[in-house]
Design a protein around this motif. Structure first.
Motif, PDB file in Angstrom:
ATOM      1  N   GLU A  31       0.670  -1.084  -0.138  1.00 30.24           N
ATOM      2  CA  GLU A  31       0.028  -0.205   0.087  1.00 30.24           C
ATOM      3  C   GLU A  31       0.693   1.296   0.063  1.00 30.24           C
ATOM      4  OE1 GLU A  31      -2.889   0.208   2.939  1.00 30.24           O
ATOM      5  OE2 GLU A  31      -3.449  -1.918   2.713  1.00 30.24           O
ATOM      6  N   ARG A  32       1.675   1.288   0.828  1.00 31.67           N
ATOM      7  CA  ARG A  32       2.491   2.493   0.869  1.00 31.67           C
ATOM      8  C   ARG A  32       3.536   2.534  -0.290  1.00 31.67           C
ATOM      9  NH1 ARG A  32       4.389   4.385   6.180  1.00 31.67           N
ATOM     10  NH2 ARG A  32       2.878   3.502   7.531  1.00 31.67           N
ATOM     11  N   VAL A  33       4.025   1.439  -0.895  1.00 32.28           N
ATOM     12  CA  VAL A  33       4.772   1.776  -2.061  1.00 32.28           C
ATOM     13  C   VAL A  33       4.107   2.103  -3.322  1.00 32.28           C
ATOM     14  CG1 VAL A  33       6.153   0.182  -3.778  1.00 32.28           C
ATOM     15  CG2 VAL A  33       6.705   0.081  -1.528  1.00 32.28           C
ATOM     16  N   GLU A  34       2.888   1.746  -3.444  1.00 34.17           N
ATOM     17  CA  GLU A  34       1.780   1.599  -4.641  1.00 34.17           C
ATOM     18  C   GLU A  34       1.220   3.316  -4.507  1.00 34.17           C
ATOM     19  OE1 GLU A  34      -1.261  -1.074  -4.563  1.00 34.17           O
ATOM     20  OE2 GLU A  34       0.329  -2.769  -5.558  1.00 34.17           O
ATOM     21  N   ALA A  35       1.390   3.877  -3.110  1.00 41.15           N
ATOM     22  CA  ALA A  35       0.860   5.132  -2.963  1.00 41.15           C
ATOM     23  C   ALA A  35       1.824   6.277  -3.419  1.00 41.15           C
ATOM     24  CB  ALA A  35       0.424   5.314  -1.539  1.00 41.15           C
ATOM     25  N   LEU A  36       3.146   5.918  -3.717  1.00 44.06           N
ATOM     26  CA  LEU A  36       3.984   6.819  -4.113  1.00 44.06           C
ATOM     27  C   LEU A  36       4.009   7.123  -5.783  1.00 44.06           C
ATOM     28  CD1 LEU A  36       7.129   5.125  -2.538  1.00 44.06           C
ATOM     29  CD2 LEU A  36       5.948   7.102  -1.675  1.00 44.06           C
ATOM     30  N   ALA A  43       9.417   3.247  -6.926  1.00 34.92           N
ATOM     31  CA  ALA A  43       9.654   2.355  -5.867  1.00 34.92           C
ATOM     32  C   ALA A  43       8.710   1.257  -6.547  1.00 34.92           C
ATOM     33  CB  ALA A  43       9.334   2.760  -4.584  1.00 34.92           C
ATOM     34  N   VAL A  44       9.489  -0.032  -6.244  1.00 36.02           N
ATOM     35  CA  VAL A  44       8.559  -1.387  -6.551  1.00 36.02           C
ATOM     36  C   VAL A  44       8.921  -2.331  -5.471  1.00 36.02           C
ATOM     37  CG1 VAL A  44       8.543  -0.907  -8.952  1.00 36.02           C
ATOM     38  CG2 VAL A  44      10.563  -2.118  -7.935  1.00 36.02           C
ATOM     39  N   LEU A  45       7.868  -3.052  -5.092  1.00 37.48           N
ATOM     40  CA  LEU A  45       7.864  -4.411  -4.028  1.00 37.48           C
ATOM     41  C   LEU A  45       7.704  -5.428  -5.123  1.00 37.48           C
ATOM     42  CD1 LEU A  45       7.887  -5.528  -1.551  1.00 37.48           C
ATOM     43  CD2 LEU A  45       5.416  -5.098  -1.578  1.00 37.48           C
ATOM     44  N   ARG A  46       8.833  -6.464  -4.995  1.00 36.46           N
ATOM     45  CA  ARG A  46       8.795  -7.583  -5.732  1.00 36.46           C
ATOM     46  C   ARG A  46       9.208  -8.599  -5.182  1.00 36.46           C
ATOM     47  NH1 ARG A  46       6.494  -4.885  -9.276  1.00 36.46           N
ATOM     48  NH2 ARG A  46       7.073  -4.153 -11.220  1.00 36.46           N
ATOM     49  N   ALA A  47       8.732  -9.926  -5.328  1.00 35.09           N
ATOM     50  CA  ALA A  47       9.383 -11.042  -4.758  1.00 35.09           C
ATOM     51  C   ALA A  47      10.144 -11.909  -5.657  1.00 35.09           C
ATOM     52  CB  ALA A  47       8.091 -12.178  -4.347  1.00 35.09           C
ATOM     53  N   HIS A  48      11.323 -12.455  -5.362  1.00 32.15           N
ATOM     54  CA  HIS A  48      12.218 -13.230  -6.121  1.00 32.15           C
ATOM     55  C   HIS A  48      12.587 -14.268  -5.258  1.00 32.15           C
ATOM     56  CE1 HIS A  48      12.972  -9.700  -9.091  1.00 32.15           C
ATOM     57  NE2 HIS A  48      13.155  -8.936  -7.757  1.00 32.15           N
ATOM     58  N   ASN A  49      12.359 -15.518  -5.988  1.00 36.46           N
ATOM     59  CA  ASN A  49      12.531 -16.789  -5.397  1.00 36.46           C
ATOM     60  C   ASN A  49      12.078 -16.919  -3.819  1.00 36.46           C
ATOM     61  OD1 ASN A  49      13.729 -19.448  -5.334  1.00 36.46           O
ATOM     62  ND2 ASN A  49      15.472 -18.979  -4.580  1.00 36.46           N
ATOM     63  N   GLY A  50      10.840 -16.444  -3.622  1.00 30.89           N
ATOM     64  CA  GLY A  50      10.355 -16.535  -2.429  1.00 30.89           C
ATOM     65  C   GLY A  50      10.630 -15.523  -1.419  1.00 30.89           C
ATOM     66  N   GLU A  51      11.434 -14.613  -1.708  1.00 30.35           N
ATOM     67  CA  GLU A  51      11.734 -13.769  -0.831  1.00 30.35           C
ATOM     68  C   GLU A  51      11.514 -12.195  -1.549  1.00 30.35           C
ATOM     69  OE1 GLU A  51      13.880 -13.701   2.102  1.00 30.35           O
ATOM     70  OE2 GLU A  51      14.024 -15.854   1.852  1.00 30.35           O
ATOM     71  N   TRP A  52      11.008 -11.277  -0.681  1.00 36.19           N
ATOM     72  CA  TRP A  52      10.540  -9.990  -0.971  1.00 36.19           C
ATOM     73  C   TRP A  52      11.735  -8.982  -0.786  1.00 36.19           C
ATOM     74  CZ3 TRP A  52       5.817  -9.194  -2.886  1.00 36.19           C
ATOM     75  CH2 TRP A  52       5.012 -10.131  -2.810  1.00 36.19           C
ATOM     76  N   ARG A  55      12.752  -2.078  -4.180  1.00 37.01           N
ATOM     77  CA  ARG A  55      13.774  -1.121  -5.006  1.00 37.01           C
ATOM     78  C   ARG A  55      13.379   0.248  -5.237  1.00 37.01           C
ATOM     79  NH1 ARG A  55      13.544  -2.749  -9.954  1.00 37.01           N
ATOM     80  NH2 ARG A  55      13.074  -0.707 -10.762  1.00 37.01           N
ATOM     81  N   ALA A  56      14.234   1.237  -5.162  1.00 34.68           N
ATOM     82  CA  ALA A  56      13.795   2.571  -5.599  1.00 34.68           C
ATOM     83  C   ALA A  56      14.885   3.279  -6.142  1.00 34.68           C
ATOM     84  CB  ALA A  56      13.744   3.422  -4.060  1.00 34.68           C
ATOM     85  N   ASP A  57      14.546   3.984  -7.296  1.00 36.96           N
ATOM     86  CA  ASP A  57      15.376   4.655  -8.067  1.00 36.96           C
ATOM     87  C   ASP A  57      14.776   6.166  -8.504  1.00 36.96           C
ATOM     88  OD1 ASP A  57      17.814   2.493  -8.721  1.00 36.96           O
ATOM     89  OD2 ASP A  57      15.791   1.557  -9.111  1.00 36.96           O
ATOM     90  N   GLY A  58      15.703   7.025  -8.748  1.00 32.78           N
ATOM     91  CA  GLY A  58      14.878   8.287  -9.147  1.00 32.78           C
ATOM     92  C   GLY A  58      15.946   9.344  -9.303  1.00 32.78           C
ATOM     93  N   LEU A  59      15.673  10.238 -10.081  1.00 33.37           N
ATOM     94  CA  LEU A  59      16.416  11.426 -10.398  1.00 33.37           C
ATOM     95  C   LEU A  59      15.551  12.602 -10.440  1.00 33.37           C
ATOM     96  CD1 LEU A  59      19.332  12.798 -10.868  1.00 33.37           C
ATOM     97  CD2 LEU A  59      19.168  11.870 -13.361  1.00 33.37           C
ATOM     98  N   VAL A  60      15.549  13.580  -9.584  1.00 38.47           N
ATOM     99  CA  VAL A  60      14.842  14.925  -9.640  1.00 38.47           C
ATOM    100  C   VAL A  60      15.417  16.079  -9.650  1.00 38.47           C
ATOM    101  CG1 VAL A  60      12.765  13.470  -8.640  1.00 38.47           C
ATOM    102  CG2 VAL A  60      14.414  14.650  -7.230  1.00 38.47           C
TER     103      VAL A  60
END
Length: 177
Positions: A31-36, A43-52, A55-60
């Motif tokens: 919810e927090r990540v999707e609200a950004l 910012a993204v929330l992903r599962a890889h091989n069962g682990e969460w 990742r956040a990246d940006g240039l402003v």
């Protein structure tokens, strides 16, 4: 300018990723990540091989809402997931010293604590990753091109030793001029 790149592995404790409430925590985090809503970052929330992972990246253009929201997200992850770990690299013309402008600071998340460290790899930005009109040509002549093996004995090696300064961990880095 404000630049950021980071990742965080999500775990409820240092011993176990899931101590019984991980899914509820992941739902809150999602919810927090999707609200950004960052126009030049994500910012993204992903599962890889069962682990969460987050990742956040940006240039402003300047440090503004993205920085405050990233601070809040990092604090939430540290508080809600005391087994989480990760790094957040940040660079801004407006960062106070240390590191100040022209360098990255690194926020290290481990065991529910966030510590701020100086970057040993990409800082100072000039001449490590960006050219400096006064320094870059001289360094290129002395250090060679990327991937080139440094000489072990010659007058060129002596000039390299002059430009590079040893630090506590034995790695040589360019001196600040």
């Amino acid at each position: 300018m404000y630049e950021f790149h980071g990742w965080f592995g999500i775990a409820e404790s240092p011993e176990e990723a899931d101590t019984g409430t991980l899914q509820r925590g992941i739902d809150e985090l999602r919810e927090r990540v999707e609200a950004l809503d960052w126009s030049t970052g994500e910012a993204v929330l992903r599962a890889h091989n069962g682990e969460w992972f987050v990742r956040a990246d940006g240039l402003v253009n300047r440090r503004r809402d993205e920085a405050e929201e990233l601070d809040a997200l990092t604090a939430f992850i540290a508080r809600r997931f005391p087994g989480a770990w990760g790094l957040l690299y940040e660079r801004s013309d407006g960062l106070p010293a240390p590191p100040g402008p022209g360098a990255f600071r690194v926020r290290v998340l481990a065991r529910g604590e966030v510590a701020t460290r100086l970057d040993p790899f990409l800082s100072p930005v000039r001449p490590i990753i960006e050219d400096s009109p006064a320094v870059a040509p001289d360094l290129t002549r002395q250090l060679g091109s990327p991937g080139e093996q440094l000489p072990t004995s010659s007058s060129r090696a002596a000039s390299v030793r002059h430009v590079l300064a040893p630090v506590h961990d034995g790695v040589r880095r360019p001196r600040h001029r």
